[in-house]
Design an enzyme around this catalytic site. Sequence first.
Site, PDB file in Angstrom:
ATOM      1  N   ASP A 101      -2.455   2.087  -4.561  1.00  0.00           N
ATOM      2  CA  ASP A 101      -3.728   2.286  -3.896  1.00  0.00           C
ATOM      3  C   ASP A 101      -4.725   1.241  -4.405  1.00  0.00           C
ATOM      4  OD1 ASP A 101      -2.827   4.476  -2.468  1.00  0.00           O
ATOM      5  OD2 ASP A 101      -3.289   5.852  -4.129  1.00  0.00           O
ATOM      6  N   HIS A 122       0.824  -1.217   0.000  1.00  0.00           N
ATOM      7  CA  HIS A 122       0.000   0.000   0.000  1.00  0.00           C
ATOM      8  C   HIS A 122       0.856   1.265   0.000  1.00  0.00           C
ATOM      9  CE1 HIS A 122      -3.748   1.947   0.027  1.00  0.00           C
ATOM     10  NE2 HIS A 122      -4.400   1.146   0.828  1.00  0.00           N
TER      11      HIS A 122
END
Length: 358
Positions: free
Chosen positions: A332, A328
Site C-alpha cells: 500500500d 499495489h
Amino acid sequence: MAPTERVFAMPDLGEGLEEGEIVQWLVAEGDPVELNQPLVEVETAKATVEIPSPFAGVVASLHGAVGSSVPVGAPLVTFGDAGKAGGDEPTVPPGGAARTTPPVRKLAKELGVDLAAVVGSGADGRIMADDVRAVAAAPDIAPTVPSRSVIASNMERQAAIPQVTTFRTLDCAALDAFRAELGMSPLPVVVAALCRTIAAHPTLNSAWGDGGVVDREGIDVGMAADTERGLVVPVMHDAHALGLTAIAGEIKRLAMAAREGSLTPAELTGATIAVSNTGSYGSEAGTPILSPGTSVTLAIGVIAPRALVLSGEIVARPACTLSCTFDHRVLDGATVGRALTHLVDLLTSTERLGDLPR
C-alpha cells in the site's frame, strides 16, 4: 531390454526469454558426454551462454540446426543408452530446404520472398503459392533486434500488474560527501541503503504469487543496464550480505558482462527488487515499470543543484528525485511511504551513512 532415452529440453534462459538461437553444437550425435559437459552454445537476446549436460550418457540426436531458434521447453538433445552409440539408424538433420514445388519457388523468386521465412499451410508444412503471395503482400515492418521483442513482451506482462509510482526529493549533500570519500558513484551507496531499509520494511522484498504475498529472505537486486542489445537487468544476488566495496565491484562486473553479452542464466534471474539509475542519462524523474518477480523498482534521478527550503531559507543543494514504482497487490502507499522515509533519512544522515558496511 528396451533402450532408455531421455530428452533434455531447452532450459529456462532467464528474464522472460522464450527461446535461444543455436550458435554451435559442442557435441555430435553418438558422442559420449559427462555430467555438466557443455553441449551447445546458445545466443539469447541477452547473452551467449553454454548449456551444460544434465546427464551422463550418449547423444542420440540433436534437435536444431546451427542458426535455428529453439523455444524454452522444446527438445534440445536426446540421450540414448551406450548400446546405441554411433546410432543404428540415420537421423535427418533439422533445418532442411523448404518443402515446396518448382513453380512456387519461381513465384517466390519473382516476388522477392525468402522461402525460409514462409510458414507453409499445405500438407506436412508444404509451402503453397498463396503462402508466398501472403508474405509478399504483408506490410513492411522495421527490423528489430531480438532483445527489443523480449523487452516488449516483458513490459506487456508487467503492465498488467496494478502498479503505482511515488516520488521523494532527496537532499544529496551527505550522500555526495560520503560517496566521494569512498571514491565510488552514488549507486552502490543507494543499493546498500536500500538493503538496510528492506531489513526494517521486508514487505518491499516480497512478491505476489499463488494468490497471496510471498516473502523472500535474501535480497537479490536487479540492476537495469543499457546495452547495445537493449535493456538488460542482471541480478546481484545476496546484496544484503555485501559491503559497499563488494557491491560497487559487482555493479561494475555485471554491467560489463551485460554489455559483452556474457551473463549466465543465473545472473539474469531471481531479482527480488530492482534499481534503475536513470540519472546517469540525465533524467530527473520517471515512472519505472516493475521487473519480473519484483514488487518494487526504485529509480534514481540525476543529482544536480536544486532550490530547497532548509530552516525556512531557500538554498541551492545537490538533490535528486527517487521514483518508486510498487505492486499495489503487495504494498500500500502508506507502507511504501514509510519505507521511503526510512531510506531518505538514511541517505541524508552522515552518521547513518557511515554505519553502512564497507
